[in-house]
Write an enzyme that holds these catalytic residues in place. Structure first.
Site, short mmCIF file in Angstrom:
data_model
loop_
_atom_site.label_atom_id
_atom_site.label_comp_id
_atom_site.label_asym_id
_atom_site.label_seq_id
_atom_site.Cartn_x
_atom_site.Cartn_y
_atom_site.Cartn_z
CG HIS A 18 -1.88 -1.07 1.38
ND1 HIS A 18 -1.98 -1.86 2.50
CD2 HIS A 18 -2.86 -1.50 0.54
CE1 HIS A 18 -2.96 -2.73 2.35
NE2 HIS A 18 -3.51 -2.55 1.17
CE LYS A 42 -12.19 -7.27 1.89
NZ LYS A 42 -10.97 -6.62 1.39
NE ARG A 91 -2.89 -7.26 -4.15
CZ ARG A 91 -3.69 -7.53 -3.13
NH1 ARG A 91 -3.16 -7.84 -1.97
NH2 ARG A 91 -4.98 -7.51 -3.27
CB SER A 129 -3.99 -6.69 4.72
OG SER A 129 -3.54 -5.47 4.22
P1 ADP Z 1 -9.78 -3.82 -0.35
O1 ADP Z 1 -10.31 -4.54 0.85
O2 ADP Z 1 -10.59 -2.67 -0.81
O3 ADP Z 1 -9.28 -4.70 -1.46
P2 ADP Z 1 -7.05 -3.41 0.54
O4 ADP Z 1 -6.67 -2.58 1.69
O5 ADP Z 1 -6.78 -4.85 0.61
O6 ADP Z 1 -8.55 -3.06 0.27
O7 ADP Z 1 -6.38 -2.82 -0.75
C1 ADP Z 1 -6.65 -1.54 -1.22
C2 ADP Z 1 -6.13 -1.45 -2.63
O8 ADP Z 1 -4.72 -1.64 -2.61
C3 ADP Z 1 -6.69 -2.50 -3.58
O9 ADP Z 1 -6.80 -1.93 -4.86
C4 ADP Z 1 -5.63 -3.57 -3.57
O10 ADP Z 1 -5.61 -4.28 -4.78
C5 ADP Z 1 -4.38 -2.73 -3.43
N1 ADP Z 1 -3.28 -3.47 -2.80
C6 ADP Z 1 -3.32 -4.26 -1.71
N2 ADP Z 1 -2.11 -4.80 -1.45
C7 ADP Z 1 -1.29 -4.33 -2.42
C8 ADP Z 1 0.09 -4.55 -2.75
N3 ADP Z 1 0.86 -5.39 -2.07
N4 ADP Z 1 0.57 -3.90 -3.81
C9 ADP Z 1 -0.23 -3.09 -4.55
N5 ADP Z 1 -1.51 -2.87 -4.34
C10 ADP Z 1 -2.05 -3.47 -3.28
#
Ligand code: ADP
Length: 162
Positions: A18, A42, A91, A129
């Protein structure tokens, strides 16, 4: 006019993946609003307040980043913020279908808002995460995935939850 973009997500907790996306976005836009979603479905580990505070801490060195939280539709939050761009991270191919579907749905909900996808450094492209929480709960050292203070808070949180 200020170019504002919203990076919305769960961030439970924020990872190096992130952070990489936030840094990239902050170079393109005048202001980035990292927005933590209230998403009861979630079942997050950290409260919204805890997630916001952790993101504030890891982005304190980037002046054009603001952190907030929102309930309801992301597109509504984006337009209320005076922005017209929603940032999402991509990703791997596995993210594509879900993100594509969501971007097109969001476009139908509000055609003035564009979703922009950024790709992280490949070193972070496997980070999620969910997996980090799972690894931490099994006792793994997650120091390569999240900043040290977040690894510590994650450990404490998992301990408190039993
Ligand atoms: P959500 O629950 O909305 O998917 P996340 O917090 O998991 O939220 O992720 C928010 C955004 O960041 C999403 O678009 C997700 O694909 C992206 N994201 C999560 N982890 C990574 C990572 N390691 N690298 C790049 N983008 C990421």
């Amino acid at each position: 006019m200020k170019r504002i973009a919203v990076y919305a997500g769960s961030f439970d907790p924020v990872t190096y993946g992130h952070i990489d996306i936030i840094e990239r976005a902050a170079k393109i836009f005048d202001q980035i609003v990292v927005a933590v979603a209230h998403n009861a479905k979630k079942g997050s580990l950290f409260s919204v307040e805890e997630r916001v505070s952790m993101i504030k801490e890891v982005t304190s060195n980037i002046p054009n980043v603001k952190v907030d939280d929102f309930a309801g539709l992301a597109v509504n939050y984006v337009s209320e913020s005076g922005a017209n761009v929603l940032i999402r991270g991509l990703r791997m191919v596995s993210d594509f279908e879900y993100e594509f579907q969501m971007a097109l749905t969001n476009r139908k909900l509000n055609e003035k808002i564009e979703t922009i996808f950024l790709m992280p450094n490949e070193a972070y492209s496997y980070l999620s995460s969910t997996l980090i929480k799972e690894a931490a709960s099994l006792g793994a050292d997650i120091g390569n995935f999240v900043p040290a203070f977040i690894a510590k808070r994650l450990k404490e949180k998992l301990k408190a939850k039993g």
